[in-house]
Design an enzyme around this catalytic site. Structure first.
Site, PDB file in Angstrom:
ATOM      1  N   PHE A  26      27.608  42.330  37.036  1.00 25.70           N
ATOM      2  CA  PHE A  26      28.589  43.121  37.599  1.00 25.70           C
ATOM      3  C   PHE A  26      30.111  43.043  36.792  1.00 25.70           C
ATOM      4  O   PHE A  26      30.529  41.962  36.616  1.00 25.70           O
ATOM      5  CB  PHE A  26      28.965  42.588  39.038  1.00 25.70           C
ATOM      6  N   ASP A  44      32.771  37.729  30.586  1.00 24.21           N
ATOM      7  CA  ASP A  44      33.801  38.091  31.796  1.00 24.21           C
ATOM      8  C   ASP A  44      33.696  37.144  32.880  1.00 24.21           C
ATOM      9  O   ASP A  44      32.578  36.471  33.512  1.00 24.21           O
ATOM     10  CB  ASP A  44      32.753  39.334  32.601  1.00 24.21           C
ATOM     11  N   LYS A  71      40.709  37.615  39.920  1.00 23.61           N
ATOM     12  CA  LYS A  71      40.344  36.705  40.889  1.00 23.61           C
ATOM     13  C   LYS A  71      40.939  35.474  41.030  1.00 23.61           C
ATOM     14  O   LYS A  71      42.237  35.617  41.546  1.00 23.61           O
ATOM     15  CB  LYS A  71      38.967  36.412  41.022  1.00 23.61           C
TER      16      LYS A  71
HETATM   17  C1  LIG Z   1      32.316  39.018  36.990  1.00 21.92           C
HETATM   18  C2  LIG Z   1      33.090  40.122  37.703  1.00 21.92           C
HETATM   19  N1  LIG Z   1      33.776  40.955  36.808  1.00 21.92           N
HETATM   20  C3  LIG Z   1      34.440  41.801  37.402  1.00 21.92           C
HETATM   21  C4  LIG Z   1      34.585  42.082  38.662  1.00 21.92           C
HETATM   22  C5  LIG Z   1      35.660  43.313  39.238  1.00 21.92           C
HETATM   23  O1  LIG Z   1      36.811  42.821  39.702  1.00 21.92           O
HETATM   24  P1  LIG Z   1      37.732  43.458  40.595  1.00 21.92           P
HETATM   25  O2  LIG Z   1      37.142  43.597  41.923  1.00 21.92           O
HETATM   26  O3  LIG Z   1      39.145  42.702  40.602  1.00 21.92           O
HETATM   27  O4  LIG Z   1      38.187  44.972  39.721  1.00 21.92           O
HETATM   28  C6  LIG Z   1      34.210  41.305  39.829  1.00 21.92           C
HETATM   29  C7  LIG Z   1      34.499  41.415  41.148  1.00 21.92           C
HETATM   30  O5  LIG Z   1      33.706  40.733  42.008  1.00 21.92           O
HETATM   31  C8  LIG Z   1      33.219  40.165  39.145  1.00 21.92           C
HETATM   32  O6  LIG Z   1      32.654  39.161  39.915  1.00 21.92           O
END
Ligand SMILES: Cc1ncc(COP(=O)(O)O)c(C=O)c1O
Length: 398
Positions: free
Chosen positions: A135, A220, A249
């Site tokens: 994700f 990520d 986050k």
């Molecule tokens: C690993 C990871 N990358 C990217 C995102 C996306 O972040 P945002 O919701 O702040 O756009 C998330 C959100 O859960 C995530 O867990």
């Protein structure tokens, strides 16, 4: 009393299947709803409030900076942004920072950075190898990079240049690599995918392959960063140095901010390549600075590692006690409980009734991500509630 949920159903777009609760206040590991009922928060609003709700230092910073300078854009220098960049760079293996407002934006910027780097240094290669079950966000590029087909299907045609291979399979990355590949994008631990932890040598072997093929390794760390897994950044568990990491986050502990950190060799943006009006503005950056400084000065990652051991031990006991618990796994304070059937939503709702907020990250998987500042007593209290819910479900099963 206002029926907020009724009003929401009238006025909001229905992007989320929401839990039937309306939170109005938070403090530390606790939340209160609009009827004054108290809850323990073992979710943190999607793994965000690493320092707990309304942490006094974060609140003080917000108040002070809001009355000093809330916003200016990136056509001038603002001091909080530079200080936050220095703090992150000096405490990571990366050299330069770009600030934005969310995880998806951070990944979007990282993807653009990789493409630009490859245009200049790799003959215009543009493909990014990603993992199934990953994700990375909801923008068109990041949802394409993500591994869940259901999230993509309504939005075709999608951007080109993304390949997916099974997570934790280095050979699959090797087979997928072609002349067109510029980067590999992975979560060090797949969060939304159900807290999937790769083999200890996976990232090291991916790094070696990236070095051999001159590919960028983008990690990520939107969910795993800022102490969540027991290190400031999860890559630090695995003796690798990524070329790029993305953060969001926990970086703002609830205040929206995202970041891309990159090695000098691939920090190739020049004026005009990328931008954002709000990204890294003084308010967000000052909050980010306070959060990261607090996390480092108080060795919050070590605390997360120690409390995570307790959490893991107690979850292992639940695994032994209840036959519907198939697996428990985690690192630091990011844990999953996997069931033998699709009962995670039922468990989540039952926990809410007990005053415990958890997350059904997958139909058969619960995610537990309490604040890293949770006390041992609160941890025990939450686990006792979970045990009670499991016991009731087990009784109904019998
Ligand atoms: C690993 C990871 N990358 C990217 C995102 C996306 O972040 P945002 O919701 O702040 O756009 C998330 C959100 O859960 C995530 O867990």
């Amino acid at each position: 009393m206002t029926d907020w949920q009724e009003l929401a159903s009238k006025y909001l777009m229905t992007t989320y299947k929401r839990m039937p609760v309306t939170f109005v206040r938070g403090q530390g590991s606790r939340l209160w709803d609009d009827a004054g009922r108290e809850y323990l928060d073992f979710f943190g609003g999607h793994v965000v409030v690493n320092l707990g709700h309304c942490h006094p230092e974060v609140v003080a910073t917000l108040r002070e900076q809001a009355g000093t300078l809330m916003h200016y854009s990136n056509v001038v220098y603002t001091t909080p942004q530079i200080e936050l960049a220095r703090l992150l760079v000096e405490n990571s293996c990366l050299d330069r920072a770009f600030f934005c407002n969310s995880g998806a934006e951070a990944n979007e910027a990282a993807l653009k950075l990789a493409r630009k780097w490859a245009k200049e240094h790799k003959d215009g290669a543009y493909e990014v190898i990603c993992a199934e079950n990953a994700f990375h966000g909801r923008t068109l590029a990041t949802v394409t990079a993500s591994g869940t087909e259901r999230y993509k299907a309504p939005f075709t045609p999608l951007p080109t240049g993304f390949l997916h291979v099974p997570f934790n399979d280095v050979e699959a990355i090797k087979r997928a690599t072609t002349e067109a590949t510029c980067a590999v994008l992975l979560e060090p631990i797949q969060g939304e995918g159900g807290v999937v932890i790769p083999d200890d040598d996976y990232l090291r072997r991916v790094r070696a392959w990236c070095d051999e093929q001159n590919l960028l390794l983008i990690l990520d760390e939107v969910q795993t960063g800022i102490g969540r897994t027991g290190k400031l950044f999860a890559y630090q568990h695995y003796s690798v140095e990524p070329d790029i990491i993305t953060l969001a986050k926990g970086l703002g502990n609830g205040f929206p901010i995202g970041a891309v950190l990159a090695k000098e060799r691939c920090a190739v943006f020049v004026p005009g390549d990328h931008g954002t009006t709000f990204g890294g503005n003084p308010l967000a950056a000052r909050v980010g600075y306070t959060v990261v400084k607090y996390v480092i000065d108080n060795d919050i990652p070590a605390q997360a590692a120690a409390k995570g051991e307790t959490l893991g031990r107690r979850l292992a006991t639940l695994h032994d006690c209840y036959e519907f618990v198939e697996d428990v796994r985690g690192k630091g304070m990011l844990w999953a409980v996997e069931f033998g059937r699709e009962m995670a939503e039922e468990v989540t709702l039952a926990c809410l009734e007990e005053g415990l907020v958890v997350n059904n990250v997958r139909p058969n998987t619960l995610r537990l991500s309490p604040p890293l500042t949770v006390s041992e007593e609160e941890l025990e209290e939450g686990l006792a509630k979970l045990d009670k819910v499991f016991a009731a479900l087990s009784y109904m099963d019998a």
